[in-house]
Scaffold this motif. Structure first.
Motif, PDB file in Angstrom:
ATOM      1  N   VAL A  98       0.846  -1.188   0.000  1.00 14.83           N
ATOM      2  CA  VAL A  98       0.000   0.000   0.000  1.00 14.83           C
ATOM      3  C   VAL A  98       0.884   1.240   0.000  1.00 14.83           C
ATOM      4  O   VAL A  98       1.850   1.332   0.767  1.00 14.83           O
ATOM      5  CB  VAL A  98      -0.938   0.018   1.224  1.00 14.83           C
ATOM      6  N   GLU A  99       0.568   2.186  -0.855  1.00 12.92           N
ATOM      7  CA  GLU A  99       1.321   3.425  -0.982  1.00 12.92           C
ATOM      8  C   GLU A  99       0.374   4.606  -0.774  1.00 12.92           C
ATOM      9  O   GLU A  99      -0.628   4.733  -1.466  1.00 12.92           O
ATOM     10  CB  GLU A  99       1.975   3.505  -2.354  1.00 12.92           C
ATOM     11  N   VAL A 100       0.675   5.438   0.217  1.00 12.18           N
ATOM     12  CA  VAL A 100      -0.111   6.640   0.496  1.00 12.18           C
ATOM     13  C   VAL A 100       0.833   7.835   0.420  1.00 12.18           C
ATOM     14  O   VAL A 100       1.708   7.991   1.269  1.00 12.18           O
ATOM     15  CB  VAL A 100      -0.786   6.584   1.879  1.00 12.18           C
ATOM     16  N   GLY A 101       0.647   8.674  -0.585  1.00  8.61           N
ATOM     17  CA  GLY A 101       1.576   9.788  -0.769  1.00  8.61           C
ATOM     18  C   GLY A 101       2.983   9.271  -1.017  1.00  8.61           C
ATOM     19  O   GLY A 101       3.207   8.464  -1.911  1.00  8.61           O
ATOM     20  N   ASP A 102       3.936   9.707  -0.192  1.00 11.38           N
ATOM     21  CA  ASP A 102       5.317   9.242  -0.339  1.00 11.38           C
ATOM     22  C   ASP A 102       5.671   8.164   0.677  1.00 11.38           C
ATOM     23  O   ASP A 102       6.841   7.861   0.884  1.00 11.38           O
ATOM     24  CB  ASP A 102       6.295  10.420  -0.230  1.00 11.38           C
ATOM     25  N   PRO A 123      -2.832  10.707  -3.058  1.00 15.53           N
ATOM     26  CA  PRO A 123      -3.169   9.456  -3.749  1.00 15.53           C
ATOM     27  C   PRO A 123      -2.875   8.241  -2.875  1.00 15.53           C
ATOM     28  O   PRO A 123      -1.926   8.235  -2.086  1.00 15.53           O
ATOM     29  CB  PRO A 123      -2.246   9.485  -4.973  1.00 15.53           C
ATOM     30  N   ILE A 124      -3.711   7.203  -3.012  1.00 19.21           N
ATOM     31  CA  ILE A 124      -3.461   5.921  -2.368  1.00 19.21           C
ATOM     32  C   ILE A 124      -3.496   4.850  -3.448  1.00 19.21           C
ATOM     33  O   ILE A 124      -4.392   4.833  -4.291  1.00 19.21           O
ATOM     34  CB  ILE A 124      -4.497   5.622  -1.260  1.00 19.21           C
ATOM     35  N   SER A 125      -2.475   3.981  -3.452  1.00 13.45           N
ATOM     36  CA  SER A 125      -2.377   2.912  -4.445  1.00 13.45           C
ATOM     37  C   SER A 125      -2.208   1.582  -3.725  1.00 13.45           C
ATOM     38  O   SER A 125      -1.495   1.498  -2.717  1.00 13.45           O
ATOM     39  CB  SER A 125      -1.182   3.142  -5.384  1.00 13.45           C
TER      40      SER A 125
END
Length: 288
Positions: A98-102, A123-125
């Motif tokens: 999970v990626e939230v911002g940096d 953004p969240i990926s």
């Protein structure tokens, strides 16, 4: 035949207690394109450069094998990252990234907590085995925690967003997720936990100071309802603090179960601007 019937009954009983994906929360739209989702692009393999070295610093060499590289670090001691938080749960077997911002986190526990995030659109990926499977944009606010659930076949659901005061995390991780799905046992154990006048005034003043719009106020009230009961007078003041009658009506209905003196709930009717809203609340309570 008897064994088959018993097995079927056991499975039916288990499924009736299972959490239903997408039953609670607001579905957040997947913004990832089909092309992105078909291309394997593990976030761990990407090199990101967030800050460029400032001029005037003397670089020092570092060796990797037979290659000498010049390393030029740029230290930032007092960088203000932000004070927003995102809590995400993925209640499925697997190893997700999970990626939230940096910020980025990968594990198999299904629980992801992100702190010190900047406010604004972030953004969240979500990746599964190196493939992007979901991406959307969150609207974060400082000193607020956003709580989400993700299901690969359903999507990303926003369960709650509420202010965080002098705390990092909470005592029981699962409480915030299980309660929206009705997985708590028995009734809410709040009957004796009525807010005293002083505590209510502090809560009310903070809400009015920090939240200018109805949705923000409602989010704060919903969070407080997890641990507190209210009097009819207090509920009247909270409902009256909202601007629109449809929001007032929805809040008055939801707070009825947290009222410590339901026999005086008629006081809440004074919070409405329109007679039709009063009538609808009366009908709602009469049909409970």
């Amino acid at each position: 035949m008897k064994k088959i019937l018993i097995s079927w009954m056991l499975l039916a009983g288990i499924s009736s207690w299972a959490q239903e994906a997408g039953k609670a929360g607001e579905l957040l739209k997947n913004e990832a394109s089909t092309t992105e989702m078909r291309t394997s692009k593990s976030p761990d393999e990407r090199n990101k450069t967030f800050d460029q070295p400032e001029s005037g610093h003397t670089p020092f060499p570092s060796r990797k094998g037979n290659e000498i590289r010049i390393k030029k670090p740029n230290y930032q001691w007092n960088k203000n990252y932000g004070y927003a938080e995102v809590f995400l749960r993925i209640p499925e077997q697997g190893f997700f990234t999970v990626e939230v911002g940096d910020q980025m986190m990968a594990n198999g526990s299904g629980k992801y907590r992100f702190f010190d995030l900047p406010s604004g659109r972030i953004p969240i990926s979500i990746y599964d085995n190196g493939f992007l499977i979901y991406r959307t944009t969150l609207m974060l606010r400082n000193n607020n925690r956003m709580v989400l659930d993700f299901f690969t076949n359903e999507g990303l659901y926003l369960l709650d967003s509420y202010p965080v005061q002098n705390q990092y995390g909470f005592n029981d991780w699962n409480d915030i997720w299980n309660n929206p799905y009705g997985n708590h046992s028995g009734d809410w154990p709040l009957q004796g936990n009525v807010m005293d006048t002083h505590s209510f005034r502090q809560f009310f003043d903070m809400m009015m100071s920090n939240e200018k719009f109805d949705d923000g106020k409602i989010a704060m009230i919903n969070q407080q309802m997890r641990t507190s009961m209210f009097t009819s007078v207090q509920i009247r003041d909270l409902v009256k603090a909202l601007s629109f009658d449809n929001k007032k009506l929805a809040l008055a209905k939801s707070m009825y179960r947290n009222c410590a003196d339901k026999d005086r709930y008629f006081l809440v009717y004074d919070a409405f601007d329109f007679e039709s809203s009063k009538r609808e609340l009366m009908d709602y309570i009469s049909n409970l």
